[in-house]
Enzyme design. Structure first.
Site: not given
Ligand code: 6PG
Length: 497
Positions: A76, A130, A185, A188-189, A192
């Protein structure tokens, strides 16, 4: 359905549904529940039809439908919905049951929840998942944090549903206690965001040279070649999405997409944590700042009529040379960005006692997740060979490349700037390297005196008059001084505490 369910999933939005389908496809019986009944019904009558699912429309029934010790995965929205479900579940659970939060939760919330539930005898895991919709369905990278015995309860299920890297290793491992999984995590983001920003800056420079979206996509396709150092999921999807035509008319979709990047907050949390832990993460910060700047379109339109940005001068490199420079520049910028993210993990591990294993984290990021990339193999090896690397850039696997090719990153930034294209991410990566490899940061020496001048804040010296090269970062070994700037002769006093 025979008997009780192996695991339950709460939350039938896309991630919850896909994760439940993934579990069922590996032979597990899965109980499902959603606050709005119709979503559960749609799921059961749709993609779950004829499969081993146990739907419930009352939380009590959902809990009763599970084998003990119960394993309940919350999929959620982070924040209040997670606390709300935990509160409702608590009276229905028995000691030894396990609640798993699989959303993108803030790690400090996870630490709090872990300790509140531990007091009540309930196990708790906060896990990063992820890979987006497709990853959840076919195999995500999973980053679980919590009690070791809690992980053992779901180790088999998580291993079965996780992505497998090219060498067949599962993209899941026990990350560490309480908030460790969600911290990893979040980082990681942040990484990203950095990757996305850097790739976007390459595309911006290419576009400025007159290349169209399809040509840029072609370059990215080559960069995603089998043995290319840049080969990664984000490069792959950049190529694929940039080729997409504008279905409503001429040209390409990318050219008519509004230049506004939204964000849900994990990138911001990454830099907030970095600020708290005194770890510089300029590339990740540049990505967040660029998203922020993208959101004020009106301001940019106005300022664009006031400030004169250099127009693309005739670009000095021939096209292929520019592409080659950009390729290596992007690789170095990426190494720098990962070095920052991993340094943040190292600092968090010390501060929060997460006991993170950077080699294993890099290993599970090799498949399933959004930042999956060939070069994570190299990062994994770098940390396996030397778990106490002071920084990723210290590994010869990366320092050799950086030493030979750093000029290309400088050149790329110069080309971008001279042609009026922002390269905030690339420049941040470059400057991180310059700073981390500076035995003397003159700017810091100047600031130390400025602070003492206006605020009597003192400055350090080591061994009295010795040169700053030999200053270590252990303040204990340094002597602190203050100059009386306003007094005649400006006497200097040693500050003793
Ligand atoms: C993942 C992505 C996932 C999501 C993000 C997007 O690892 O699968 O990172 O967690 O797509 O929440 O993040 P933003 O909306 O902040 O770009």
């Amino acid at each position: 359905m025979n008997g009780k369910a192996d695991i339950g999933v709460i939350g039938m939005e896309v991630m919850g549904k896909n994760l439940a389908l993934n579990m069922e496809s590996r032979g597990y019986t899965v109980a499902v529940f959603n606050r709005t009944e119709s979503k559960t019904k749609d799921f059961i009558e749709g993609p779950a039809k004829g499969k081993n699912f146990v739907p419930s429309y009352e939380l009590q029934n959902f809990v009763s439908s599970l084998k003990t010790p119960r394993k309940i995965m919350l999929m959620v929205k982070e924040g209040a919905p997670v606390d709300g479900f935990i509160e409702k579940l608590l009276p229905l659970l028995d000691k030894g049951d396990l609640v798993i939060d699989g959303g993108n939760s803030f790690f400090k919330d996870t630490i709090r929840r872990n300790s509140e539930l531990t007091e009540k005898g309930i196990l708790f895991i906060g896990t990063g998942v992820s890979g987006g919709e497709e990853g959840a369905l076919k195999g995500p990278a999973i980053m679980p944090g919590g009690q070791k015995e809690a992980y053992q309860l779901v180790e088999k299920i998580f291993t079965d549903i996780s992505a497998k890297a090219e060498d067949g290793k599962p993209c899941v491992t026990y990350i560490g206690p309480n908030g460790a999984g969600h911290f990893v995590k979040t980082t990681h983001n942040g990484i990203e965001y950095g990757d996305m920003q850097l790739i976007g800056e390459c595309a911006s420079v290419f576009k400025k040279t007159g290349m169209n979206a399809e040509e840029i996509a072609g370059i990215m396709e080559k960069w995603n070649g089998k043995s290319d150092i840049l080969r990664s999921y984000l490069i792959e999807i950049t190529a694929d999405s940039m080729k997409e035509k504008n279905k409503a008319g001429e040209g390409y979709l990318v050219d008519i997409v509004a230049d506004i990047t939204r964000m849900k907050g994990t990138g911001t949390w990454t830099i907030q944590s970095a600020l708290e832990l005194l770890v510089p993460v300029p590339t990740i910060a540049s990505a967040v700042f660029s998203r922020e700047m993208s959101q004020d379109k009106d301001l940019r339109l106005k300022m664009g009529t006031i400030l004169n940005i250099p127009e693309a001068e005739k670009l000095p490199e021939d096209k292929q040379k520019l592409i080659d420079i950009a390729h290596d520049a992007l690789y170095i910028a990426k190494i720098s960005s990962y070095a920052q993210g991993l340094a943040l993990l190292q600092a968090a591990s010390r501060e929060y006692k997460f006991e993170l294993n950077l080699g294993e984290i890099a290993q599970i990021w090799r498949g399933g997740c959004i930042i999956r990339a060939q070069f994570l193999d190299e990062i994994t090896k770098a940390y396996k060979e030397n778990p106490s690397l002071p920084n990723l850039l210290a590994s010869p696997k990366f320092s050799d490349f950086v030493n030979k090719n750093l000029w290309k990153l400088a050149r790329f930034i110069e080309i971008a700037h001279k042609s009026g294209v922002s390269a905030l991410g690339m420049a941040s990566s470059y400057d991180y390297i310059l700073q981390i490899a500076s035995p003397v940061m003159v700017s810091a020496q100047v600031s130390a005196l400025q602070r003492d001048y206006f605020g009597a804040h003192g400055y350090f010296k080591i061994g009295g008059e010795k040169q700053p090269e030999i200053i270590t970062n252990s303040e204990k070994k340094m002597r602190e001084f203050h100059t009386e700037w306003m007094l005649p002769g400006r006497p200097e006093k040693e500050i003793t505490k």
